[in-house]
Design an enzyme around this catalytic site. Structure first.
Site, PDB file in Angstrom:
ATOM      1  N   PHE A   1       0.163  -3.462  -6.134  1.00 32.48           N
ATOM      2  CA  PHE A   1       1.709  -3.695  -6.020  1.00 32.48           C
ATOM      3  C   PHE A   1       2.471  -4.023  -7.209  1.00 32.48           C
ATOM      4  O   PHE A   1       1.883  -4.641  -8.184  1.00 32.48           O
ATOM      5  CB  PHE A   1       2.004  -4.523  -4.818  1.00 32.48           C
ATOM      6  CG  PHE A   1       1.469  -5.732  -5.129  1.00 32.48           C
ATOM      7  CD1 PHE A   1       2.375  -6.933  -5.413  1.00 32.48           C
ATOM      8  CD2 PHE A   1       0.314  -6.323  -4.808  1.00 32.48           C
ATOM      9  CE1 PHE A   1       1.907  -8.015  -5.763  1.00 32.48           C
ATOM     10  CE2 PHE A   1      -0.290  -7.490  -5.145  1.00 32.48           C
ATOM     11  CZ  PHE A   1       0.546  -8.645  -5.495  1.00 32.48           C
ATOM     12  N   CYS A   2       3.689  -3.872  -7.256  1.00 31.17           N
ATOM     13  CA  CYS A   2       4.418  -4.388  -8.183  1.00 31.17           C
ATOM     14  C   CYS A   2       5.975  -4.481  -7.632  1.00 31.17           C
ATOM     15  O   CYS A   2       6.070  -4.386  -6.402  1.00 31.17           O
ATOM     16  CB  CYS A   2       4.698  -3.338  -9.404  1.00 31.17           C
ATOM     17  SG  CYS A   2       5.150  -1.668  -8.949  1.00 31.17           S
ATOM     18  N   THR A   3       7.040  -4.569  -8.716  1.00 34.91           N
ATOM     19  CA  THR A   3       8.245  -5.189  -8.076  1.00 34.91           C
ATOM     20  C   THR A   3       9.155  -4.021  -7.403  1.00 34.91           C
ATOM     21  O   THR A   3       9.395  -4.254  -6.198  1.00 34.91           O
ATOM     22  CB  THR A   3       9.167  -5.529  -9.156  1.00 34.91           C
ATOM     23  OG1 THR A   3       8.425  -6.470 -10.036  1.00 34.91           O
ATOM     24  CG2 THR A   3      10.485  -5.855  -8.829  1.00 34.91           C
TER      25      THR A   3
END
Length: 312
Positions: free
Chosen positions: A177-179
């Site tokens: 996951f990331c922003t």
């Protein structure tokens, strides 16, 4: 009562062979709709965060979707009281998110998208290796329960981190996951190219998860770093209490601002003993410019990342 400013994070991996020619029309569309912020365009797609009125954001999105390649562009929104950007920019890039590995193309190969409502179930599986693909300063203020922090200072370090720590033969299921979804999408393409079979990534990123998953069901802990003047957002997407050091760009808490080493715009507990005298003088001069611009209600620079400048 004034309407809140709409902040839109958007991206799409899509082949744009004419991206150079797209720059000026895109910039005009942003200006015509009163949009602030920066969009990056490259042959592999578009990425960025922008802000404006409700009508302005709707106008920009409508303009983008007149291009058949952009009809399903990924788009997340949050709100703030003040304009979080000062300028309007469109930049031409080699990559819209820089991994630095030739041949990695999410337009050709990408992992399995996981919608926010299905994310909790996936990461609760003990066989799933959960990796946060963001940089160390982002992870330090918030992440998902059980996530591994690669402790990278840039996305370019991610491939070496994977090679050094994980084996496709042992790690059968990987979730990332990331922003906003863009880094983990490209990371999933890279990991598939390295032989990992089951690779998942959070569709829309943390921001979409915070938007759609109720707080009472959340597996998110802390604040989420965002790339605008809000610095962080809480689970309800309201602005957090973090500020950002204008010298090194590190997020700083209320406690950090009580430190004897904190001087607004000049230094913080994370950089006070690592800045050269030259960069310290530059930070002091820059802070004077910022204060003067604020007095005149003019756009001003947030600050220079001296840490990254030293690495360059």
């Amino acid at each position: 009562m004034t309407s809140p400013v709409v902040v839109a994070a958007l991206y799409k991996f899509v082949t744009l062979e004419d991206y150079v020619e797209l720059r000026e029309p895109l910039l005009k569309a942003m200006v015509d709709n009163g949009i602030k912020g920066t969009l990056l365009i490259a042959e592999e797609g578009i990425n960025g965060t922008v802000s404006g009125s409700r009508e302005g954001i709707d106008g920009l999105m409508a303009w983008l979707k007149t291009d058949p390649r952009m009809v399903d562009i990924d788009h997340k929104e949050s709100y703030c009281d003040d304009q979080p950007f000062y300028r309007t920019k469109v930049k031409l890039k080699k990559e819209i998110v820089t991994l630095g590995v030739d041949g990695v193309d999410p337009n050709k190969k990408v992992g399995t998208y996981v919608d926010p409502e299905n994310w909790n179930a996936l990461i609760s599986d003990p066989e799933v290796l959960l990796i946060d693909t963001r940089n160390d300063y982002e992870v330090s203020i918030g992440t998902f329960e059980g996530a591994i922090d690669p402790k990278t200072t840039s996305f370019r370090e991610f491939p070496d981190y994977i090679k050094a720590n994980f084996d496709p033969a042992k790690h059968k299921k990987v979730a990332m996951f990331c922003t906003g979804g863009i880094r983990c999408e490209k990371a999933s393409s890279y990991m598939l190219s390295q032989g990992f079979d089951e690779v998942y990534h959070l569709k829309g990123g943390i921001l979409k998860y915070l938007e759609e998953v109720p707080q009472e069901e959340t597996k998110w802990q802390g604040d989420c770093f965002v790339f605008d003047n809000r610095v962080t957002v809480r689970h309800d997407l309201s602005a957090g209490e973090y500020d950002q050091c204008h010298a090194c760009r590190t997020p700083i808490s209320l406690a950090d601002r009580e430190s004897e080493h904190y001087q607004p715009g000049i230094s913080c507990p994370y950089c006070w003993d690592s800045l050269s005298e030259k960069t310290r003088r530059s930070a002091i001069d820059r802070q004077k410019q910022i204060e003067l611009a604020k007095e005149r209600n003019q756009p001003h620079p947030i600050g220079h990342n001296y840490r990254k400048a030293a690495e360059a």
